[in-house]
Design a protein around this motif. Structure first.
Motif, PDB file in Angstrom:
ATOM      1  N   CYS A  87      -1.805  -0.447  -6.378  1.00 18.57           N
ATOM      2  CA  CYS A  87      -0.889  -0.988  -5.373  1.00 18.57           C
ATOM      3  C   CYS A  87      -0.314   0.119  -4.512  1.00 18.57           C
ATOM      4  O   CYS A  87       0.160   1.141  -5.030  1.00 18.57           O
ATOM      5  CB  CYS A  87       0.233  -1.758  -6.084  1.00 18.57           C
ATOM      6  SG  CYS A  87       1.566  -2.301  -5.002  1.00 18.57           S
ATOM      7  N   ASN A  88      -0.362  -0.096  -3.213  1.00 20.99           N
ATOM      8  CA  ASN A  88       0.340   0.758  -2.251  1.00 20.99           C
ATOM      9  C   ASN A  88       1.507  -0.053  -1.691  1.00 20.99           C
ATOM     10  O   ASN A  88       1.310  -0.945  -0.873  1.00 20.99           O
ATOM     11  CB  ASN A  88      -0.604   1.200  -1.141  1.00 20.99           C
ATOM     12  CG  ASN A  88       0.080   1.978  -0.031  1.00 20.99           C
ATOM     13  OD1 ASN A  88      -0.245   1.837   1.133  1.00 20.99           O
ATOM     14  ND2 ASN A  88       1.069   2.800  -0.386  1.00 20.99           N
ATOM     15  N   SER A 102       3.959   1.440   4.946  1.00 28.20           N
ATOM     16  CA  SER A 102       3.690   1.582   3.521  1.00 28.20           C
ATOM     17  C   SER A 102       4.145   2.943   3.026  1.00 28.20           C
ATOM     18  O   SER A 102       4.302   3.900   3.795  1.00 28.20           O
ATOM     19  CB  SER A 102       2.202   1.395   3.245  1.00 28.20           C
ATOM     20  OG  SER A 102       1.448   2.368   3.954  1.00 28.20           O
ATOM     21  N   CYS A 122      -5.330   2.738   3.791  1.00 27.94           N
ATOM     22  CA  CYS A 122      -5.343   1.494   3.032  1.00 27.94           C
ATOM     23  C   CYS A 122      -6.471   1.556   2.000  1.00 27.94           C
ATOM     24  O   CYS A 122      -7.433   2.309   2.154  1.00 27.94           O
ATOM     25  CB  CYS A 122      -5.520   0.288   3.951  1.00 27.94           C
ATOM     26  SG  CYS A 122      -7.111   0.222   4.788  1.00 27.94           S
ATOM     27  N   HIS A 131      -7.171   1.506   9.399  1.00 25.84           N
ATOM     28  CA  HIS A 131      -7.543   0.486  10.375  1.00 25.84           C
ATOM     29  C   HIS A 131      -6.970   0.764  11.765  1.00 25.84           C
ATOM     30  O   HIS A 131      -7.242   0.024  12.705  1.00 25.84           O
ATOM     31  CB  HIS A 131      -7.084  -0.887   9.898  1.00 25.84           C
ATOM     32  CG  HIS A 131      -7.900  -1.418   8.766  1.00 25.84           C
ATOM     33  ND1 HIS A 131      -9.209  -1.827   8.926  1.00 25.84           N
ATOM     34  CD2 HIS A 131      -7.617  -1.590   7.456  1.00 25.84           C
ATOM     35  CE1 HIS A 131      -9.683  -2.238   7.764  1.00 25.84           C
ATOM     36  NE2 HIS A 131      -8.745  -2.105   6.857  1.00 25.84           N
ATOM     37  N   SER A 178     -11.665  -6.024   7.504  1.00 27.24           N
ATOM     38  CA  SER A 178     -11.299  -6.792   6.332  1.00 27.24           C
ATOM     39  C   SER A 178     -12.018  -6.284   5.134  1.00 27.24           C
ATOM     40  O   SER A 178     -13.021  -5.643   5.236  1.00 27.24           O
ATOM     41  CB  SER A 178     -11.639  -8.241   6.516  1.00 27.24           C
ATOM     42  OG  SER A 178     -13.070  -8.351   6.609  1.00 27.24           O
ATOM     43  N   LEU A 179     -12.275  -5.864   4.178  1.00 29.73           N
ATOM     44  CA  LEU A 179     -12.816  -5.319   2.958  1.00 29.73           C
ATOM     45  C   LEU A 179     -13.989  -6.152   2.496  1.00 29.73           C
ATOM     46  O   LEU A 179     -13.969  -7.369   2.533  1.00 29.73           O
ATOM     47  CB  LEU A 179     -11.746  -5.271   1.858  1.00 29.73           C
ATOM     48  CG  LEU A 179     -10.464  -4.509   2.190  1.00 29.73           C
ATOM     49  CD1 LEU A 179      -9.570  -4.450   0.971  1.00 29.73           C
ATOM     50  CD2 LEU A 179     -10.775  -3.124   2.697  1.00 29.73           C
ATOM     51  N   ASN A 202     -11.521 -16.131   2.009  1.00 29.52           N
ATOM     52  CA  ASN A 202     -11.692 -14.846   1.340  1.00 29.52           C
ATOM     53  C   ASN A 202     -12.837 -14.912   0.338  1.00 29.52           C
ATOM     54  O   ASN A 202     -12.979 -15.899  -0.394  1.00 29.52           O
ATOM     55  CB  ASN A 202     -10.418 -14.443   0.587  1.00 29.52           C
ATOM     56  CG  ASN A 202      -9.190 -14.441   1.466  1.00 29.52           C
ATOM     57  OD1 ASN A 202      -8.882 -13.446   2.108  1.00 29.52           O
ATOM     58  ND2 ASN A 202      -8.473 -15.561   1.487  1.00 29.52           N
ATOM     59  N   HIS A 259      -1.222 -13.859   1.985  1.00 28.37           N
ATOM     60  CA  HIS A 259      -2.142 -12.788   1.601  1.00 28.37           C
ATOM     61  C   HIS A 259      -2.847 -13.145   0.293  1.00 28.37           C
ATOM     62  O   HIS A 259      -2.235 -13.691  -0.627  1.00 28.37           O
ATOM     63  CB  HIS A 259      -1.388 -11.463   1.417  1.00 28.37           C
ATOM     64  CG  HIS A 259      -0.733 -10.946   2.651  1.00 28.37           C
ATOM     65  ND1 HIS A 259      -1.440 -10.558   3.763  1.00 28.37           N
ATOM     66  CD2 HIS A 259       0.573 -10.772   2.958  1.00 28.37           C
ATOM     67  CE1 HIS A 259      -0.604 -10.160   4.694  1.00 28.37           C
ATOM     68  NE2 HIS A 259       0.626 -10.288   4.240  1.00 28.37           N
ATOM     69  N   PHE A 294      -5.169 -11.182  -2.617  1.00 25.23           N
ATOM     70  CA  PHE A 294      -5.528  -9.833  -3.047  1.00 25.23           C
ATOM     71  C   PHE A 294      -6.728  -9.801  -3.988  1.00 25.23           C
ATOM     72  O   PHE A 294      -7.235  -8.723  -4.296  1.00 25.23           O
ATOM     73  CB  PHE A 294      -4.333  -9.171  -3.736  1.00 25.23           C
ATOM     74  CG  PHE A 294      -3.127  -9.017  -2.854  1.00 25.23           C
ATOM     75  CD1 PHE A 294      -3.103  -8.081  -1.835  1.00 25.23           C
ATOM     76  CD2 PHE A 294      -2.014  -9.821  -3.034  1.00 25.23           C
ATOM     77  CE1 PHE A 294      -1.992  -7.930  -1.014  1.00 25.23           C
ATOM     78  CE2 PHE A 294      -0.892  -9.686  -2.228  1.00 25.23           C
ATOM     79  CZ  PHE A 294      -0.891  -8.740  -1.215  1.00 25.23           C
ATOM     80  N   CYS A 354      -0.998  -3.120   0.432  1.00 22.76           N
ATOM     81  CA  CYS A 354      -2.355  -3.474   0.044  1.00 22.76           C
ATOM     82  C   CYS A 354      -2.465  -3.298  -1.467  1.00 22.76           C
ATOM     83  O   CYS A 354      -1.747  -2.500  -2.070  1.00 22.76           O
ATOM     84  CB  CYS A 354      -3.400  -2.636   0.785  1.00 22.76           C
ATOM     85  SG  CYS A 354      -3.171  -0.856   0.685  1.00 22.76           S
TER      86      CYS A 354
END
Length: 406
Positions: free
Chosen positions: A105-106, A115, A144, A158, A239-240, A289, A341, A343, A381
């Motif tokens: 976790c950030n 952040s 991130c 980003h 987006s990851l 997602n 969100h 995760f 994130c």
């Protein structure tokens, strides 16, 4: 010449690691470790075979091994050798006893939308509580989390100005590798970049995939999406995303349909996986997602029913990987607040989410409908990993910069 940035690390020097072996020889070995380095080396060479010393070292935690490089030149060569690093990682994966996973976790700064400059690691306990086990400063600002594998964290930015800068970072040894992608300006509001990170076991390599897509109006000349591949071995080859079954997966779109775009890390080929037909019928979509849900590739859709206006979650699971006909749906009604969100999913199938207007993250169980508040700072994130291990990966690498605290 590539520029590198120095990490501002935490101190890696702490009290000696206590070995808890029952064998008399190994107890004797423990007592040797507290003696001066030269005396230790002489005694070990006379009293313990080299292969036994090697075997013992592969079982020690990373923090101890970093310190034990100073014992002798031979120990330094052994610990920094790529074969030893691989062996130590294999042993760490075998001995890993955390079956509930970890959260990386950030967090946000208190009362701010920026952040923090550190990463927190939380172990998921069997009693559903979380325990923070480490906190590391990032090697640079405003990064991130992209992915995690074998103790390595991939970081990306980003922001348009720095979106071409990527990092492979091993916080346990305070080392990182900086990669410079081709600078690609994101001009339009809907220009987008996405990143994926995975481990290629056949080559013992780590690969990063970077997508850049460009928004166009109908009638304009199409500017194709761009993709670049980076590896730890050869740096930039050309987006990851979700890493599953040896491939990276991302949602993609054409003019008339959406699909899953997969990239196989072995043959470095792109493939298209079709989504379920009419999978958005009857729902106002909030978020879509990709995830790994109970060992299968899944599409998680949060939204509201068109007829009843109730918040709902559709979990589409691909029972047989790559077979479009194997998509199956489970629909779950949720509480009033919409999901802002997502995760990821835990190994037990809980959905890690954050709702609109809330600063606390939740673990939502689609079976029991229970919502468990995660007692962690609000994440900017967050990544869930089912198998968290510390490793020596990058210790033998080139073009790596590190710095110890005075």
């Amino acid at each position: 010449m590539k520029r590198t940035t120095l990490i501002k690390p935490l101190s890696i020097y702490s009290s000696p690691h206590k070995l808890e072996f029952r064998s008399p020889n190994l107890v004797e070995y423990q007592s040797i470790l507290i003696k001066p380095p030269m005396y230790r080396s002489i005694l070990l060479s006379h009293r313990l075979p080299d292969d036994l010393v090697y075997e013992i070292l592969t079982r020690l935690p990373v923090k101890s091994l970093i310190r034990f490089r100073c014992v002798s030149k031979s120990w330094y060569r052994t610990i920094t050798d790529s074969d030893f690093i691989t062996k130590h990682l294999e042993r760490a994966n075998l001995l890993s006893n955390n079956n509930n996973g970890c959260l990386l976790c950030n967090p946000y700064r208190n009362g701010q939308y920026s952040s923090c400059d550190y990463l927190c690691t939380f172990v998921c306990n069997t009693d559903r509580t979380l325990t923070e086990i480490s906190r590391f400063e990032f090697p640079s600002d405003d990064e991130c989390l992209v992915g995690f594998s074998n103790g390595i964290i991939c970081l990306a930015n980003h922001d348009e100005e720095f979106s071409h800068i990527l990092y492979l970072w091993n916080p346990s040894i305070r080392k990182f590798k900086k990669l410079l992608a081709t600078p690609t300006p994101l001009i339009e509001p809907f220009d987008n970049s996405a990143f994926g990170f995975g481990y290629h076991s056949q080559n013992n390599d780590y690969k990063i995939l970077r997508f850049v897509s460009f928004w166009i109006d109908r009638g304009e000349k199409v500017r194709p999406a761009e993709a670049e591949i980076y590896t730890l071995i050869d740096s930039i080859e050309s987006s990851l995303c979700i890493f599953f079954n040896g491939a990276l997966h991302s949602l993609a779109s054409s003019w008339d349909h959406r699909f899953v775009l997969s990239f196989d890390l072995n043959d470095e080929r792109f493939r298209k996986i079709l989504l379920p037909p009419n999978y958005l019928d009857g729902v106002f979509v909030g978020t879509e997602n990709l995830a790994v849900f109970k060992g299968s590739l899944a599409l998680i859709v949060f939204g509201a029913e068109v007829a009843e206006n109730d918040n709902i979650c559709h979990i589409w699971v691909m029972k047989e990987y790559g077979v479009v006909e194997s998509w199956t749906k489970r629909s779950v009604l949720m509480a009033l607040e919409e999901v802002e969100h997502f995760f990821g999913c835990t190994i037990n199938g809980e959905l890690l989410i954050e709702k609109y207007g809330h600063t606390q993250s939740l673990a939502f169980d689609p079976e029991s409908l229970n919502e468990e508040i995660l007692r962690i700072p609000e994440p900017a994130c967050m990544i869930y990993t089912a198998n968290f291990v510390e490793s020596l990966v990058l210790l033998d690498g080139l073009n790596i910069s590190s710095q110890s605290k005075n």
